[in-house]
Design a protein around this motif. Structure first.
Motif, PDB file in Angstrom:
ATOM      1  N   ILE A   1      -5.469   4.750  -5.331  1.00  0.00           N
ATOM      2  CA  ILE A   1      -5.741   4.878  -3.892  1.00  0.00           C
ATOM      3  C   ILE A   1      -6.008   3.508  -3.291  1.00  0.00           C
ATOM      4  O   ILE A   1      -5.446   3.152  -2.244  1.00  0.00           O
ATOM      5  N   VAL A   2      -6.855   2.711  -3.954  1.00  0.00           N
ATOM      6  CA  VAL A   2      -7.148   1.358  -3.460  1.00  0.00           C
ATOM      7  C   VAL A   2      -5.864   0.523  -3.439  1.00  0.00           C
ATOM      8  O   VAL A   2      -5.574  -0.168  -2.452  1.00  0.00           O
ATOM      9  N   GLY A   3      -5.063   0.602  -4.505  1.00  0.00           N
ATOM     10  CA  GLY A   3      -3.792  -0.122  -4.548  1.00  0.00           C
ATOM     11  C   GLY A   3      -2.854   0.314  -3.439  1.00  0.00           C
ATOM     12  O   GLY A   3      -2.214  -0.517  -2.788  1.00  0.00           O
ATOM     13  N   GLY A   4      -2.778   1.609  -3.193  1.00  0.00           N
ATOM     14  CA  GLY A   4      -1.922   2.117  -2.113  1.00  0.00           C
ATOM     15  C   GLY A   4      -2.369   1.637  -0.747  1.00  0.00           C
ATOM     16  O   GLY A   4      -1.549   1.272   0.095  1.00  0.00           O
ATOM     17  N   LEU A   5      -3.673   1.617  -0.517  1.00  0.00           N
ATOM     18  CA  LEU A   5      -4.191   1.108   0.760  1.00  0.00           C
ATOM     19  C   LEU A   5      -3.895  -0.380   0.916  1.00  0.00           C
ATOM     20  O   LEU A   5      -3.533  -0.829   2.013  1.00  0.00           O
TER      21      LEU A   5
ATOM     22  N   GLY B   1      -0.676  -4.630   3.359  1.00  0.00           N
ATOM     23  CA  GLY B   1       0.261  -5.739   3.189  1.00  0.00           C
ATOM     24  C   GLY B   1       1.572  -5.516   3.921  1.00  0.00           C
ATOM     25  O   GLY B   1       2.140  -6.454   4.495  1.00  0.00           O
ATOM     26  N   THR B   2       2.049  -4.273   3.930  1.00  0.00           N
ATOM     27  CA  THR B   2       3.308  -4.019   4.634  1.00  0.00           C
ATOM     28  C   THR B   2       3.140  -4.164   6.141  1.00  0.00           C
ATOM     29  O   THR B   2       4.062  -4.584   6.829  1.00  0.00           O
ATOM     30  N   ARG B   3       1.963  -3.839   6.648  1.00  0.00           N
ATOM     31  CA  ARG B   3       1.716  -4.055   8.081  1.00  0.00           C
ATOM     32  C   ARG B   3       1.632  -5.548   8.381  1.00  0.00           C
ATOM     33  O   ARG B   3       2.147  -6.014   9.387  1.00  0.00           O
ATOM     34  N   MET B   4       0.974  -6.293   7.481  1.00  0.00           N
ATOM     35  CA  MET B   4       0.844  -7.739   7.668  1.00  0.00           C
ATOM     36  C   MET B   4       2.215  -8.417   7.593  1.00  0.00           C
ATOM     37  O   MET B   4       2.481  -9.367   8.324  1.00  0.00           O
ATOM     38  N   GLY B   5       3.079  -7.946   6.676  1.00  0.00           N
ATOM     39  CA  GLY B   5       4.389  -8.543   6.474  1.00  0.00           C
ATOM     40  C   GLY B   5       5.478  -7.949   7.347  1.00  0.00           C
ATOM     41  O   GLY B   5       6.643  -8.297   7.209  1.00  0.00           O
ATOM     42  N   ASN B   6       5.080  -7.052   8.242  1.00  0.00           N
ATOM     43  CA  ASN B   6       6.021  -6.391   9.149  1.00  0.00           C
ATOM     44  C   ASN B   6       7.156  -5.715   8.385  1.00  0.00           C
ATOM     45  O   ASN B   6       8.312  -5.769   8.783  1.00  0.00           O
ATOM     46  N   GLY B   7       6.814  -5.078   7.271  1.00  0.00           N
ATOM     47  CA  GLY B   7       7.810  -4.340   6.510  1.00  0.00           C
ATOM     48  C   GLY B   7       7.523  -4.376   5.027  1.00  0.00           C
ATOM     49  O   GLY B   7       6.675  -5.136   4.559  1.00  0.00           O
ATOM     50  N   CYS B   8       8.223  -3.532   4.309  1.00  0.00           N
ATOM     51  CA  CYS B   8       8.019  -3.419   2.860  1.00  0.00           C
ATOM     52  C   CYS B   8       9.256  -3.944   2.127  1.00  0.00           C
ATOM     53  O   CYS B   8      10.207  -4.419   2.739  1.00  0.00           O
ATOM     54  N   THR B   9       9.217  -3.838   0.817  1.00  0.00           N
ATOM     55  CA  THR B   9      10.333  -4.352   0.022  1.00  0.00           C
ATOM     56  C   THR B   9      11.642  -3.653   0.358  1.00  0.00           C
ATOM     57  O   THR B   9      12.690  -4.296   0.400  1.00  0.00           O
ATOM     58  N   SER B  10      11.604  -2.356   0.605  1.00  0.00           N
ATOM     59  CA  SER B  10      12.851  -1.656   0.939  1.00  0.00           C
ATOM     60  C   SER B  10      13.378  -2.105   2.299  1.00  0.00           C
ATOM     61  O   SER B  10      14.582  -2.295   2.480  1.00  0.00           O
ATOM     62  N   GLY B  11      12.486  -2.260   3.252  1.00  0.00           N
ATOM     63  CA  GLY B  11      12.922  -2.686   4.578  1.00  0.00           C
ATOM     64  C   GLY B  11      13.484  -4.091   4.582  1.00  0.00           C
ATOM     65  O   GLY B  11      14.559  -4.347   5.127  1.00  0.00           O
ATOM     66  N   HIS B  12      12.756  -5.021   3.966  1.00  0.00           N
ATOM     67  CA  HIS B  12      13.214  -6.407   3.944  1.00  0.00           C
ATOM     68  C   HIS B  12      14.335  -6.622   2.932  1.00  0.00           C
ATOM     69  O   HIS B  12      15.339  -7.263   3.230  1.00  0.00           O
ATOM     70  N   GLY B  13      14.167  -6.085   1.720  1.00  0.00           N
ATOM     71  CA  GLY B  13      15.123  -6.350   0.645  1.00  0.00           C
ATOM     72  C   GLY B  13      16.454  -5.653   0.811  1.00  0.00           C
ATOM     73  O   GLY B  13      17.504  -6.253   0.647  1.00  0.00           O
TER      74      GLY B  13
END
Length: 140
Positions: A84-88, A93-105
């Protein structure tokens, strides 16, 4: 442990690329999962397509696990609190990076986005550094 099956992995990658392309060409939308979930949380009527996308991801995982899987799916030994902590943290991080690995990669690199290239390089560099630190006992 089952051996790596590169043809299956290749087909999965091709299907992910085709799906992201169809979504982009058909609707102008990007198939980044964090953006998908974030947009779905608005519950706006015009954003209900996102729930269908998320349901498809979950349904696909269930079909694989309970119908198509020929080898057991690995299960985590982490505690639920750690997950749960890891998921949060990942969500933050995805909000800070404006996207996740699937979105960017998958989607961003396919659109030749410089921001996505930088994000993917940071993801990969951080992952490699983490593996190095964990494997070489720098942190115990």
């Amino acid at each position: 442990m089952a051996a790596f099956n590169w043809p299956t992995a290749l087909m999965g990658g091709i299907f992910i690329g085709i799906s992201a392309t169809v979504l982009l060409l058909g609707s102008g939308r990007i198939a980044g999962i964090s953006g998908m979930v974030n947009g779905a949380m608005t519950f706006a009527r015009q954003e209900m397509w996102r729930w269908s996308f998320i349901a498809g991801l979950l349904l696909g995982a269930l079909v694989y696990e309970y119908g198509l899987a020929t080898a057991p799916t690995p299960h985590s030994t982490f505690s639920p609190i750690s997950m749960i902590v890891g998921g949060l943290l990942v969500g933050w991080g995805t909000r800070m990076g404006n996207g996740c690995t699937s979105g960017h990669g998958v989607c961003g690199l396919g659109r030749l986005s410089m921001r996505s290239l930088v994000a993917v390089l940071v993801f990969l560099g951080t992952g490699m550094l983490t593996v190095f630190v964990m494997r070489h006992g720098v942190v115990s």
